[in-house]
Structure formats: C-alpha cells, structure tokens
Design an enzyme around this catalytic site. Sequence first.
Site, PDB file in Angstrom:
ATOM      1  N   HIS A   1      39.179  -3.178  17.247  1.00 17.94           N
ATOM      2  CA  HIS A   1      37.844  -3.778  17.153  1.00 17.94           C
ATOM      3  C   HIS A   1      37.962  -5.266  16.831  1.00 17.94           C
ATOM      4  O   HIS A   1      37.300  -6.103  17.450  1.00 17.94           O
ATOM      5  CB  HIS A   1      37.023  -3.087  16.070  1.00 17.94           C
ATOM      6  CG  HIS A   1      36.508  -1.745  16.461  1.00 17.94           C
ATOM      7  ND1 HIS A   1      35.215  -1.347  16.226  1.00 17.94           N
ATOM      8  CD2 HIS A   1      37.106  -0.696  17.074  1.00 17.94           C
ATOM      9  CE1 HIS A   1      35.037  -0.114  16.669  1.00 17.94           C
ATOM     10  NE2 HIS A   1      36.180   0.297  17.183  1.00 17.94           N
TER      11      HIS A   1
ATOM     12  N   ARG B   1       0.859  -1.192   0.000  1.00 20.44           N
ATOM     13  CA  ARG B   1       0.000   0.000   0.000  1.00 20.44           C
ATOM     14  C   ARG B   1       0.892   1.238   0.000  1.00 20.44           C
ATOM     15  O   ARG B   1       1.094   1.863  -1.023  1.00 20.44           O
ATOM     16  CB  ARG B   1      -0.955  -0.004   1.206  1.00 20.44           C
ATOM     17  CG  ARG B   1      -2.126   0.982   1.031  1.00 20.44           C
ATOM     18  CD  ARG B   1      -1.759   2.430   1.313  1.00 20.44           C
ATOM     19  NE  ARG B   1      -1.366   2.677   2.682  1.00 20.44           N
ATOM     20  CZ  ARG B   1      -0.969   3.869   3.127  1.00 20.44           C
ATOM     21  NH1 ARG B   1      -0.886   4.898   2.291  1.00 20.44           N
ATOM     22  NH2 ARG B   1      -0.613   4.039   4.388  1.00 20.44           N
ATOM     23  N   GLU B   2       1.486   1.556   1.142  1.00 21.73           N
ATOM     24  CA  GLU B   2       2.431   2.678   1.194  1.00 21.73           C
ATOM     25  C   GLU B   2       3.571   2.463   0.208  1.00 21.73           C
ATOM     26  O   GLU B   2       4.004   3.391  -0.476  1.00 21.73           O
ATOM     27  CB  GLU B   2       2.977   2.834   2.615  1.00 21.73           C
ATOM     28  CG  GLU B   2       4.013   3.937   2.783  1.00 21.73           C
ATOM     29  CD  GLU B   2       3.421   5.332   2.726  1.00 21.73           C
ATOM     30  OE1 GLU B   2       3.952   6.166   1.966  1.00 21.73           O
ATOM     31  OE2 GLU B   2       2.434   5.598   3.436  1.00 21.73           O
TER      32      GLU B   2
ATOM     33  N   HIS C   1      -6.743   0.134   2.635  1.00 23.67           N
ATOM     34  CA  HIS C   1      -6.637   1.502   3.150  1.00 23.67           C
ATOM     35  C   HIS C   1      -7.500   2.419   2.283  1.00 23.67           C
ATOM     36  O   HIS C   1      -7.270   2.533   1.080  1.00 23.67           O
ATOM     37  CB  HIS C   1      -5.160   1.909   3.076  1.00 23.67           C
ATOM     38  CG  HIS C   1      -4.832   3.235   3.654  1.00 23.67           C
ATOM     39  ND1 HIS C   1      -4.851   4.395   2.921  1.00 23.67           N
ATOM     40  CD2 HIS C   1      -4.441   3.595   4.904  1.00 23.67           C
ATOM     41  CE1 HIS C   1      -4.480   5.405   3.683  1.00 23.67           C
ATOM     42  NE2 HIS C   1      -4.233   4.949   4.889  1.00 23.67           N
TER      43      HIS C   1
ATOM     44  N   ARG D   1     -10.327   0.402  11.454  1.00 26.62           N
ATOM     45  CA  ARG D   1      -9.423   1.355  12.088  1.00 26.62           C
ATOM     46  C   ARG D   1      -9.723   2.748  11.562  1.00 26.62           C
ATOM     47  O   ARG D   1      -9.896   2.944  10.355  1.00 26.62           O
ATOM     48  CB  ARG D   1      -7.972   1.020  11.773  1.00 26.62           C
ATOM     49  CG  ARG D   1      -6.973   2.013  12.408  1.00 26.62           C
ATOM     50  CD  ARG D   1      -5.813   2.336  11.485  1.00 26.62           C
ATOM     51  NE  ARG D   1      -6.198   3.148  10.335  1.00 26.62           N
ATOM     52  CZ  ARG D   1      -5.408   3.408   9.303  1.00 26.62           C
ATOM     53  NH1 ARG D   1      -4.202   2.884   9.246  1.00 26.62           N
ATOM     54  NH2 ARG D   1      -5.827   4.165   8.295  1.00 26.62           N
TER      55      ARG D   1
ATOM     56  N   HIS E   1       6.456   8.556   8.978  1.00 27.97           N
ATOM     57  CA  HIS E   1       7.293   8.824   7.809  1.00 27.97           C
ATOM     58  C   HIS E   1       8.692   9.213   8.263  1.00 27.97           C
ATOM     59  O   HIS E   1       8.905   9.632   9.397  1.00 27.97           O
ATOM     60  CB  HIS E   1       6.659   9.896   6.926  1.00 27.97           C
ATOM     61  CG  HIS E   1       5.628   9.324   5.994  1.00 27.97           C
ATOM     62  ND1 HIS E   1       5.901   9.017   4.682  1.00 27.97           N
ATOM     63  CD2 HIS E   1       4.338   8.958   6.212  1.00 27.97           C
ATOM     64  CE1 HIS E   1       4.821   8.502   4.115  1.00 27.97           C
ATOM     65  NE2 HIS E   1       3.855   8.450   5.025  1.00 27.97           N
TER      66      HIS E   1
END
Length: 428
Positions: free
Chosen positions: A309, A31-32, A91, A151, A214
């Site tokens: 390291h 969707r997004e 959505h 929702r 976002h």
Amino acid sequence: MTAAKPNPYAAKPGDYLSNVNNFQLIDSTLREGEQFANAFFDTEKKIEIARALDDFGVDYIELTSPVASEQSRKDCEAICKLGLKAKILTHIRCHMDDAKVAVETGVDGVDVVIGTSKFLRQYSHGKDMNYIAKSAVEVIEFVKSKGIEIRFSSEDSFRSDLVDLLNIYKTVDKIGVNRVGIADTVGCANPRQVYELIRTLKSVVSCDIECHFHNDTGCAIANAYTALEGGARLIDVSVLGIGERNGITPLGGLMARMIVAAPDYVKSKYKLHKIRDIENLVADAVEVNIPFNNPITGFCAFTHKAGIHAKAILANPSTYEILDPHDFGMKRYIHFANRLTGWNAIKARVDQLNLNLTDDQIKEVTAKIKKLGDVRSLNIDDVDSIIKNFHAEVSTPQVLSAKKNKKNDSDVPELATIPAAKRTKPSA
C-alpha cells in the site's frame, strides 16, 4: 485537448429525479443531538455550535422544541437572534399548543412530526389516522398563516402502512407544506426500501422530501445517499451522528460519501476543512472520543501501513484513497514503524530526515527494522534510531552522490511526519 472522464460514482446523467448534485443539509445536533445520552448544552455552547455549523455551510439548523423546557425556549429565541445565514427550525409535536409557542420564537420554520406506525399509534399518542390528518391540517394552516416554513413528517415511517403514509402526505401536500419528511425512527430501513419509498412518494407529492435516518443497523449514511438518488432533497444530520440511542446520519460521514459522488457541488458549498474542528467541539462538549475509524477525522482515516500500500500511495495516492485528505485539511500518514513496512515507506522517512542512502542501503536498513518489528512493537523513535545509526555506519563521501538521484519535494506526496493524535476522553 483530452475530454474529462465522467465520474463513475456520480448520479446517472439521465436520472432526473436524483438530487445527489442538489441536496441540502438540516443539521440536528442541537435537537436530535440533545437526545444523546451524554449531551448537555448550555446556552453558550449551543451558540458556539450553531455558529460553527453556520460557518461550515449547513442550510438549516434544527433546535429542540421550545415547549420541552423554559430554557429550551430561551435558547431557541437567542439563536434566532444571531443573524446566521442558515435558516433556524424547531421541531414540535403535531399539536396546536406546541405550534403557538414555536411561531413566537423567531424561527424561520417549524418541523411538525407525529407517529404513524401501529406501534406509536397504540403505545405513544393513541390516535387514529383520521385524527392525525385533522390535526396535521390544523397545525399546518396555522403555521402557514404566520409566514414561516412548515414541514410535516410521519414518525416511524418504515413501519407504517404504505396506504396510510401516502394518504397523509397527499393531504398535507395539497394544503401547501414546504416539504414532507420520512423518518426511519428505529433504524430498520435498508437502502432498497428507502429508494422504493422515496420514488413512490415522488409520484404522490410535489413538494420537497426530507429524510431522517437512525443508525441502529448501521445504514444511516447509505440510506441518506440512496434517498438522494431516489429524489429526496434534504437530509437530517448531526455532528458525529449523535442522537437518541446510537444516533443518526453523521455530518462528516455523509460529506465523505457525497464528495465522491458530487465533488464540485460539495466543495463549492461546504467548508470541508471545518469538519475536524466542529467534531472536536462537539466531542469535547459531550465527552466522547472521535472513533478511530471515523470517516475523514478518525486518526486512522488516512493512515497506510502495509508495504505494498505504501509503495503505491507514494507513487499515486489515488491507488488506495478515494478521498483526498487535503480536501478536508488533513494529511495522509505512512505507518512505517512496524514489521509490515516496505522499503519505499522507509525511503520516504529517510527523505524526511534529510539523510542520504542508496536504494540498496534502504532495503538493508528496512530488513533491520522488520527484524526488530517481529520481536516487539515499534514506534517512530525506534525506526529513526535504526535509520540514523545505520546511516552513521555507512556514511562515506560516495554516499553524497545519492543527492543527485533524490526526487524533488514536489514529486513526493505530502505526508504527515507524525501520526494523527489519538484522542483521549476529557477528564471529568
């Protein structure tokens, strides 16, 4: 028997509102993610992504509104028929026309959204809060009558008037939504603002809270984690964070954050070793590289270069790693082909090559490697050649006695023998 030490990164034991150990994921790649500039998912690719997300263990998969296009509706119906374990959501706008189409697709739930900030009320839909409340009640009651989840979310929540927000959330909570949504639509919120809003909202509604962040200002992962600390339960994510502009909270990045805070919960619920495959799948589909510094799967994510390291990592990986690469099906890599390398890293490479050198000899060959590294960039073949040539020069029967002093393989942390591949953008 020694008692286990408490996790210093976990939620505070007395914080009963926190959902750090009880969160759910709503994956919005379909969707997004479809709003990402490069995205074009045909039906076959959507199904492949949906199956991969379901196998990973996301709780919900959110799909593009079926009114966006005829193909979007068909794809929604097709995915609903797959029989996935994850619940399927779509959505939509807070509009009855959208709702009537959505409930006929076979989805398990409908996510309704409408802008509440002064910017969106003036320049987007042009409606006032009274209209928004009336429309929300109408749509919610209709969707509920169909026996599926609902929702309600405000859009641009963090630039909306707080009184307006709380009033609309109280209204929809009273008529019985499954959850309300907070959306940081422009990525303006910071963790403190998120925590305060979630805690305030928790005192107003009894339903679950979902959050959508976002990443415009780089806070999407931090905001998602803080939202869970504040009492939100569901977080919207997408693979690689793809979405409108520079996207939302990335699935992999959030898993990196959550495994530190709630390792038992995360490991028991999600197939973390699938993250790399899912990200490769989506990266190929939208023709982007996985960033070198991507949490977990970036090719440098578990690479150690500096000599001090490397020495510590070889002795105890926890010295410079908060994440265990094995939890994600990955391996750490000691980057020894450079002038910063130390003799402990070279010793590990000598062991990988099944050669026998004393510690003093390893220090001597390390000096040769560092000297060449001051002149030019090195690669693995360069270092291996120096080591092998040096070994050939110094090999004597006495050197074989060094075998007795070698560590067992089980005593040495597992290392990748070559660095993780640098992804290249697929050709068109």
